[in-house]
Design a protein around this motif. Structure first.
Motif, PDB file in Angstrom:
ATOM      1  N   ILE A 400      40.253  25.956  51.889  1.00 23.28           N
ATOM      2  CA  ILE A 400      40.859  25.379  53.093  1.00 23.28           C
ATOM      3  C   ILE A 400      40.823  26.408  54.222  1.00 23.28           C
ATOM      4  O   ILE A 400      40.511  26.077  55.376  1.00 23.28           O
ATOM      5  N   LEU A 401      41.123  27.661  53.891  1.00 27.43           N
ATOM      6  CA  LEU A 401      41.100  28.731  54.898  1.00 27.43           C
ATOM      7  C   LEU A 401      39.696  28.902  55.471  1.00 27.43           C
ATOM      8  O   LEU A 401      39.526  29.104  56.680  1.00 27.43           O
ATOM      9  N   LEU A 402      38.670  28.812  54.636  1.00 29.14           N
ATOM     10  CA  LEU A 402      37.295  28.982  55.092  1.00 29.14           C
ATOM     11  C   LEU A 402      36.917  27.860  56.064  1.00 29.14           C
ATOM     12  O   LEU A 402      36.262  28.104  57.088  1.00 29.14           O
ATOM     13  N   ILE A 403      37.343  26.637  55.773  1.00 26.13           N
ATOM     14  CA  ILE A 403      37.103  25.526  56.701  1.00 26.13           C
ATOM     15  C   ILE A 403      37.834  25.785  58.013  1.00 26.13           C
ATOM     16  O   ILE A 403      37.300  25.542  59.106  1.00 26.13           O
ATOM     17  N   GLU A 404      39.047  26.307  57.924  1.00 28.07           N
ATOM     18  CA  GLU A 404      39.834  26.632  59.112  1.00 28.07           C
ATOM     19  C   GLU A 404      39.145  27.710  59.953  1.00 28.07           C
ATOM     20  O   GLU A 404      39.094  27.625  61.191  1.00 28.07           O
ATOM     21  N   ILE A 405      38.591  28.720  59.286  1.00 29.16           N
ATOM     22  CA  ILE A 405      37.886  29.797  59.993  1.00 29.16           C
ATOM     23  C   ILE A 405      36.665  29.255  60.731  1.00 29.16           C
ATOM     24  O   ILE A 405      36.379  29.637  61.864  1.00 29.16           O
TER      25      ILE A 405
END
Length: 495
Positions: A400-405
């Motif tokens: 989820i964090l990678l998509i956010e980044i």
């Protein structure tokens, strides 16, 4: 001192005698000193001055190679199973091959006949080392014991506006020595040690916890930046007194777990207060705010793609350490952009271990059972359904964090249209329609190669798979990000 001189002279004489067959190659990687020699065809391995077996040496070598520190002086035949093709080394790509040499395989080395003699050499060298330890270690131990820091007594002059402070600031609890198979992958960097301060000093450093020095506000409490009398900058997290009882577990968790970790991509504990009506945690100060601040554009310049990729790699390294190389396996349980702090050079550090838990103690266990804690949007759906927690829950949050980044969007954003409010669902649909480029944060000014974006999003969706068995280990995620980074650099050269 006499014993030390004796050992040195003895070692020099023996070294001269075996000079023709005892050439030692060494390399400093991070905090470890690796050394290797091959006298008379018999391999000897050293780690931090200690003679160790090949299995232990290879684990250290693999770990530092994963952190892109290459020991070129090691001339072993299979390099502990690592793939050292020139293309992979130059681009930082890492592959760990699990094909050790069979024990029954015949040895065709023409030097094999010297095995007996070389074994004696190893015994002699080991004997010299042990002899030195017998004489020197007790002296060193006595010296260290005599200079160990002591806990300060209560400062009778400490006070605040409501009641006298009746506590000290403690250094972190003493670490349990790690097992021989565990190595720190932190590099040698300039860092300050633990702090021993009175509450009066902390109050002065924060100007009586002035709102002007406040840098963050969370469920646990308020975080202040402070400059100590020595000039050192620290961050001080002060628990909310009205929620003191409810936060006791989180406080104890953070202190206990932070004291056990040491990695450049994890925020370091310097001290804490746990007495009376005060609970404070003192950590290193990371000056450049949170990742979420930067994605929101609150820090001026917008993050470019390379910076976002490097931040993702840093976070992956930190989580890999927690899952695989810490003294005991640690599950962070609250991986999110507001818990990622950035240094002045834009290196990422994972912070806030209030929800962290130790992983299964038994190697046969696949999970621990615990009530659900974390942040909406980042929570592993399987963990929420079963109350079973393991490292794959952190992998989901990282996805989820990678998509956010990549997109710049929060995981859940109620200000968006209904079909875009859950970023994971929106991004997955757009990706399947072949619109990966449209997913990239529009605040980025550069144009990123579509193939690179496709690989990044594919990895993110794999991490955020609804079933944890479909998710990769964090270590594999980090390795794949290095491959993507190499491809990204190639795309820049082509452009």
């Amino acid at each position: 001192m006499a014993a030390l001189l004796f050992c040195l002279l003895l070692f020099v004489q023996i070294s001269r005698f075996f000079a023709s067959g005892l050439e030692v190659k060494s390399k400093i990687c991070g905090s470890d000193h690796l050394a290797y020699s091959n006298p008379f065809g018999h391999e000897l391995f050293y780690l931090n001055g200690n003679l160790v077996d090949k299995v232990l040496f290879c684990k250290a070598l693999q770990l530092h190679y994963a952190n892109h520190c290459l020991f070129e002086g090691y001339t072993g035949t299979d390099y502990c199973g690592l793939d050292l093709s020139s293309a992979d080394v130059s681009m930082g790509r890492r592959k760990l091959l699990q094909e050790p040499k069979k024990k029954d395989e015949p040895d065709h080395d023409p030097e094999a006949k010297r095995h007996s003699a070389s074994t004696k050499v190893g015994i002699v060298v080991s004997g010299i080392f042990l002899t030195c330890c017998v004489f020197i270690c007790p002296c060193v131990y006595r010296k260290k014991r005599g200079t160990a820091p002591t806990v300060l007594k209560k400062d009778p002059n400490s006070s605040d506006s409501t009641s006298p402070f009746d506590m000290n600031v403690h250094a972190p609890p003493e670490k349990v020595p790690p097992s021989p198979s565990v190595f720190s992958i932190s590099p040698n960097v300039n860092r300050t040690g633990t702090v021993h301060l009175t509450m009066e000093q902390l109050t002065r450093a924060t100007h009586n916890f002035s709102p002007a020095l406040q840098i963050d506000e969370g469920d646990f409490g308020t975080v202040y930046k402070a400059q100590l009398d020595s000039g050192q900058m620290v961050a001080i997290k002060r628990a909310k007194k009205e929620q003191f009882e409810n936060l006791q577990t989180e406080f104890s968790n953070e202190v206990e777990l932070l004291a056990k970790i040491d990695h450049r991509n994890l925020v370091r504990l310097l001290g804490y207060v746990d007495k009376g009506n005060e609970r404070l945690i003192i950590t290193e100060y990371v000056p450049n705010g949170t990742l979420r601040d930067h994605l929101d554009g609150h820090r001026g310049k917008i993050l470019d793609f390379n910076q976002r990729l490097e931040i993702a790699i840093d976070v992956a390294h930190g989580l890999t350490y927690l899952h695989h190389y810490a003294e005991k396996q640690i599950i962070h349980r609250d991986v999110k952009s507001s818990n990622i702090l950035l240094t002045e050079s834009m290196r990422a550090k994972v912070a806030d271990f209030g929800f962290a838990r130790l992983g299964p103690m038994d190697s046969d266990q696949t999970h621990i059972s615990t009530k659900v804690k974390g942040t909406v949007g980042y929570l592993d759906p399987e963990y929420m359904k079963t109350y079973q927690l393991n490292t794959k829950s952190d992998v989901y949050s990282f996805g989820i964090l990678l998509i956010e980044i990549l997109t710049g969007r929060r995981p859940v954003d109620l200000r968006r249209p209904v079909e875009e409010r859950v970023t994971l669902r929106w991004a997955f649909l757009k990706f399947n329609e072949g619109h990966a480029v449209e997913l990239a944060d529009r605040m980025m000014e550069e144009v990123v190669d579509e193939d690179i974006l496709v690989k990044m999003f594919a990895l993110a969706f794999q991490c955020a798979a609804p079933v944890r068995n479909d998710r990769p280990e964090m270590k594999s995620v980090g390795e794949e990000l290095w491959v993507i980074r190499a491809d990204y650099l190639k795309s820049l050269r082509r452009g």
